[in-house]
Design an enzyme around this catalytic site. Structure first.
Site, PDB file in Angstrom:
ATOM      1  N   LYS A  81       0.828  -1.205   0.000  1.00 60.37           N
ATOM      2  CA  LYS A  81       0.000   0.000   0.000  1.00 60.37           C
ATOM      3  C   LYS A  81       0.867   1.262   0.000  1.00 60.37           C
ATOM      4  O   LYS A  81       1.961   1.267   0.567  1.00 60.37           O
ATOM      5  CB  LYS A  81      -0.902  -0.051   1.234  1.00 60.37           C
ATOM      6  N   SER A 156      -9.635   1.997   3.416  1.00 56.01           N
ATOM      7  CA  SER A 156      -8.677   2.671   2.562  1.00 56.01           C
ATOM      8  C   SER A 156      -7.845   1.739   1.688  1.00 56.01           C
ATOM      9  O   SER A 156      -7.170   2.190   0.772  1.00 56.01           O
ATOM     10  CB  SER A 156      -7.740   3.509   3.433  1.00 56.01           C
ATOM     11  N   SER A 180     -10.363  -0.640   7.258  1.00 54.47           N
ATOM     12  CA  SER A 180      -9.689  -0.391   5.991  1.00 54.47           C
ATOM     13  C   SER A 180      -9.145  -1.629   5.287  1.00 54.47           C
ATOM     14  O   SER A 180      -8.693  -1.534   4.148  1.00 54.47           O
ATOM     15  CB  SER A 180      -8.549   0.612   6.184  1.00 54.47           C
TER      16      SER A 180
END
Length: 468
Positions: A81, A156, A180
């Protein structure tokens, strides 16, 4: 065969590379071709690390040729990420001013994944500062849900979930502060494991100072297409690091893990209206667990609504103290509006109020600890709603509050630092449905066990649906 290697799961790839059924280079080339074919459409990856991936694959193949033992993830394509340090690459956090914020070292979990032989093929997209249940930012653009571009892929870790679902990687690294990992997994029809606070080392040299609630609630974890791959990733990612003083040397399995599971089913609450697809998925998962030998009882966990609200108060006040200045300085318009709408109307606590809230957190955790003595696994929604329409959090204050309410099953469990597993169940009106499994601290083994039961019965595969 080599052109289809991107379809394989992590365990199959690692075994195939070790037994020389195919090379790490062949797998990596197939996955990079898959990325070329699909990423321009959904924008799951903000950066493709083509040259580094091929070089790492060549190294793995050379090590095998020289007779060296390979790691448990050798040749397995993964993504990291954009908020996690990867040496030589910008930790952008989805912010334009951080596009040149190049990491000088790997975060511990990235090092652990590399040491296990994983091949990093790219960096997955996320909203600015990873603080929305939507994945869009001014630095890298919008990630689309591969099932329907009109709804969120989750956030996210939406880029990671979309990439896993589309075959751009076998494992996507994510992090979970308030859902997330679990929400994007639900939104894109993949498996998402939120780990216990302290299970996986969480540290990045590019931003070493963590707020209080981040220390208590934010964790790292994998997104995969199978529960078995989540277990493999967990074993690798949970290696120790002195850089995170929260890291705990807890076992990955316990002696009572083979006992018959008693599962608490939570599907109704007086203040929440669950979408029909949510209830249907919970009922189906409960039936499958019963068929597999579990005892399932419908029951509400203690202080559910209060625990969710407590997440909001603790996190928002922490952000008011240590986050808003950065949002205003470097964030895009979406994150500024989204955070402002969700915080509006939530009163700021004074010092004593905040300390009282932390004390209340401990008392709620005690009652949940007792609850899990009777019900080792809790089956509940990821969200009370189906996937949100794009940018639904930016519409109005009232809608923003509805979204926070819908996500209460994610927030209350994150508030206590508990592990949770999001598992897909079926397709409803073209979108994946799924459930969440939660247990007590460091009992990932129990949610993974229950998740495998559901997975065996459902036979769900996002990849088969998206790329038949």
């Amino acid at each position: 065969m080599s052109s289809e290697l991107w379809r394989l799961n992590a365990g199959t790839i690692a075994h195939g590379v070790r037994t020389k059924q195919f090379s790490a280079r062949e797998v990596t080339e197939a996955v990079l071709d898959r990325i070329d074919a699909t990423n321009p459409r959904i924008n799951a990856l903000a950066e493709v690390m083509r040259n580094e991936a091929l070089a790492a694959a060549n190294t793995a193949d050379q090590r095998l040729a020289e007779g060296n033992e390979l790691g448990p993830l050798s040749g397995v394509p993964i993504t990291i990420k954009i908020n996690t340090d990867t040496s030589g690459h910008a930790t952008t956090d989805g912010c334009v001013p951080l596009m040149d914020h190049v990491a000088k070292s790997d975060s511990p979990l990235v090092s652990h994944l590399r040491d296990a032989g994983a091949i990093i093929v790219g960096r997955s997209n996320a909203p600015a500062f990873s603080l929305r249940w939507f994945t869009d930012n001014d630095a890298h653009g919008r990630t689309l849900n591969p099932f329907n571009p009109d709804v969120t892929p989750g956030g996210s870790s939406g880029g990671a979930a979309a990439a896993v679902a589309m075959g751009m990687c076998a494992i996507g690294q994510g992090n979970d502060y308030g859902g997330s990992i679990r929400y994007p997994a639900f939104a894109c029809g993949v498996v998402g494991l939120r780990t216990t606070t302290g299970r996986i080392s969480s540290y990045k040299a590019s931003g070493p100072n963590r707020g209080i609630t981040s220390q208590l609630m934010s964790v790292q974890g994998p997104l995969t297409r199978t529960v078995a791959d989540a277990k493999i990733a967990l074993e690798v990612m949970s290696k120790p690091s002195a850089l995170d003083p929260n890291w705990t040397p807890a076992p990955l399995e316990y002696s009572d893990g083979k006992d018959k599971l008693t599962v608490a089913l939570f599907k109704h609450h007086r203040n929440y209206r669950a979408d029909k697809s949510v209830v249907s998925a919970l009922n189906q998962a409960a039936r499958w667990l019963e068929i597999a030998g579990c005892i399932v009882e419908e029951v509400e966990p203690p202080h559910f609504e209060e625990a969710s609200e407590l997440w909001r108060h603790l996190v928002y006040d922490d952000l008011r103290r240590a986050g808003l200045a950065a949002f205003n300085e470097m964030g895009d318009a979406a994150i500024k509006r989204g955070v402002a709408l969700s915080m509006e109307g939530v009163p700021e606590l004074d010092r004593d109020g905040y300390l009282e809230a932390l004390m209340r957190r401990f008392a709620i955790m005690r009652d949940w600890s007792v609850f899990f003595q009777r019900y080792p696994v809790l089956l509940l929604p990821n969200s009370w709603e189906r996937q949100f329409p794009i940018d639904d959090d930016l519409r109005s204050r009232s809608r923003s509050n509805e979204l926070v309410t819908a996500q209460s099953p994610l927030l209350c469990t994150a508030m206590m630092g508990l592990p949770g597993l999001s598992v897909p169940v079926a397709i409803d009106q073209g979108l994946p449905t799924g459930v969440q499994l939660v247990s007590w601290r460091y009992r990932e083994d129990l949610v993974l066990k229950a998740g495998e039961m559901i997975e065996r019965a459902s036979q769900f595969s996002a990849l088969d649906l998206l790329a038949p």
